[in-house]
Write a protein that holds these residues in place. Structure first.
Motif, PDB file in Angstrom:
ATOM      1  N   LEU A  57      45.739  12.802  45.724  1.00 55.22           N
ATOM      2  CA  LEU A  57      44.789  13.911  45.732  1.00 55.22           C
ATOM      3  C   LEU A  57      43.562  13.510  44.926  1.00 55.22           C
ATOM      4  CD1 LEU A  57      47.288  16.884  45.352  1.00 55.22           C
ATOM      5  CD2 LEU A  57      46.133  16.104  47.430  1.00 55.22           C
ATOM      6  N   GLU A  58      42.422  14.122  45.223  1.00 56.41           N
ATOM      7  CA  GLU A  58      41.151  13.665  44.678  1.00 56.41           C
ATOM      8  C   GLU A  58      40.984  13.903  43.176  1.00 56.41           C
ATOM      9  OE1 GLU A  58      38.568  15.831  47.287  1.00 56.41           O
ATOM     10  OE2 GLU A  58      38.571  14.221  48.787  1.00 56.41           O
ATOM     11  N   VAL A 144      45.137   7.701  44.595  1.00 54.44           N
ATOM     12  CA  VAL A 144      46.291   7.726  43.693  1.00 54.44           C
ATOM     13  C   VAL A 144      45.863   7.363  42.280  1.00 54.44           C
ATOM     14  CG1 VAL A 144      47.945   7.193  45.537  1.00 54.44           C
ATOM     15  CG2 VAL A 144      46.982   5.333  44.141  1.00 54.44           C
ATOM     16  N   GLY A 145      46.715   7.693  41.319  1.00 47.52           N
ATOM     17  CA  GLY A 145      46.428   7.364  39.935  1.00 47.52           C
ATOM     18  C   GLY A 145      47.717   7.238  39.146  1.00 47.52           C
ATOM     19  N   ARG A 146      47.588   6.698  37.946  1.00 50.76           N
ATOM     20  CA  ARG A 146      48.747   6.535  37.059  1.00 50.76           C
ATOM     21  C   ARG A 146      49.139   7.893  36.492  1.00 50.76           C
ATOM     22  NH1 ARG A 146      49.046   2.987  31.477  1.00 50.76           N
ATOM     23  NH2 ARG A 146      51.269   3.313  31.113  1.00 50.76           N
ATOM     24  N   PHE A 172      46.825  18.809  40.261  1.00 54.61           N
ATOM     25  CA  PHE A 172      46.331  17.794  41.191  1.00 54.61           C
ATOM     26  C   PHE A 172      45.848  18.551  42.425  1.00 54.61           C
ATOM     27  CE2 PHE A 172      49.594  16.061  38.533  1.00 54.61           C
ATOM     28  CZ  PHE A 172      49.168  14.786  38.204  1.00 54.61           C
ATOM     29  N   TYR A 173      44.618  18.251  42.889  1.00 56.44           N
ATOM     30  CA  TYR A 173      44.081  18.985  44.027  1.00 56.44           C
ATOM     31  C   TYR A 173      42.919  18.210  44.644  1.00 56.44           C
ATOM     32  CZ  TYR A 173      40.923  20.445  40.270  1.00 56.44           C
ATOM     33  OH  TYR A 173      40.063  20.439  39.201  1.00 56.44           O
ATOM     34  N   GLY A 174      42.439  18.721  45.772  1.00 57.82           N
ATOM     35  CA  GLY A 174      41.342  18.085  46.509  1.00 57.82           C
ATOM     36  C   GLY A 174      41.900  17.266  47.641  1.00 57.82           C
ATOM     37  N   ALA A 175      41.545  17.603  48.886  1.00 61.66           N
ATOM     38  CA  ALA A 175      42.116  16.993  50.093  1.00 61.66           C
ATOM     39  C   ALA A 175      43.612  17.288  50.154  1.00 61.66           C
ATOM     40  CB  ALA A 175      41.853  15.492  50.153  1.00 61.66           C
ATOM     41  N   GLY A 176      43.994  18.447  49.605  1.00 61.87           N
ATOM     42  CA  GLY A 176      45.395  18.878  49.559  1.00 61.87           C
ATOM     43  C   GLY A 176      45.652  19.585  48.245  1.00 61.87           C
ATOM     44  N   PHE A 182      52.974  18.856  38.374  1.00 63.00           N
ATOM     45  CA  PHE A 182      53.719  17.832  39.107  1.00 63.00           C
ATOM     46  C   PHE A 182      54.066  16.654  38.204  1.00 63.00           C
ATOM     47  CE2 PHE A 182      53.572  13.829  41.520  1.00 63.00           C
ATOM     48  CZ  PHE A 182      54.539  14.067  42.492  1.00 63.00           C
ATOM     49  N   ALA A 183      53.131  16.280  37.330  1.00 62.18           N
ATOM     50  CA  ALA A 183      53.296  15.125  36.443  1.00 62.18           C
ATOM     51  C   ALA A 183      52.195  15.171  35.395  1.00 62.18           C
ATOM     52  CB  ALA A 183      53.210  13.820  37.236  1.00 62.18           C
TER      53      ALA A 183
END
Length: 194
Positions: A57-58, A144-146, A172-176, A182-183
């Protein structure tokens, strides 16, 4: 000549003694590892977390309460191996309504710290930290990211206290999404204690 040697020795001693992280406000510099140490210590494998590069996600963000007076003076991140471009990095003191926003590109091989215009913090202030990929990326795997995710894939049980900080939430958001809690995103902050 003796005077020059003495001055050089004093200058070197001053540099060495000022590069510490003992929270002594008389000699602190920007401790770039301030929040990364807190993240690493709180979200360990022993505490049931996996260190992953995922979540396509962005925007990756988290909220933290810092219980110290000082200033956020740097931001640290590591680009995934799938992306060499930049991000808009934001540090928002939601309590004092002050913020930093700037475009940064980071190393793909190591956690890379970059100086920012300082964001002042009073003990107890709530800070939101965001990483948003720049427009123009070409594949979802570049977003993606760490992050640190519970081994059993359950949401992070915020709040999580570590040292003089409390991790309050993530999203986590943006383009979904959104995908709250979540983490824990691995976005580091440098901090200078006043």
């Amino acid at each position: 000549m003796k005077t020059i040697k003495t001055l050089i020795f004093c200058f070197a001693a001053t540099l060495i003694s000022s590069c510490d992280n003992d929270n002594n406000p008389t000699n602190n510099v920007c401790d770039t590892t301030y929040v990364s140490t807190l993240i690493t210590n709180a979200f360990t494998a022993a505490n049931g977390y996996n260190d992953l590069t995922t979540m396509d996600l962005e925007t990756h963000e988290y909220t933290i309460q810092i219980n110290a007076n000082g200033e956020i003076c740097s931001v640290g991140y590591q680009n995934p191996s799938t992306y060499t471009g930049g991000y808009t990095m934001e540090v928002i003191n939601t309590t004092a309504n002050t913020s930093y926003s700037g475009v940064h590109t980071f190393s793909q091989t190591t956690l890379d710290y970059q100086s920012i215009t300082p964001v002042l913090v009073n003990s107890g202030d709530i800070i939101t930290v965001k990483r948003t990929i720049l427009p123009g990326y070409t594949a979802l795997n570049q977003t993606v990211g760490r992050l640190l995710r519970k081994s059993n894939n359950t949401p992070v049980p915020y709040p999580v206290t570590q040292g003089n900080a409390v991790f309050l939430s993530s999203n986590f958001y943006g383009a979904g999404g959104p995908a709250p809690d979540f983490a824990q995103p691995y976005i580091a902050l440098g901090f200078k204690v006043n």
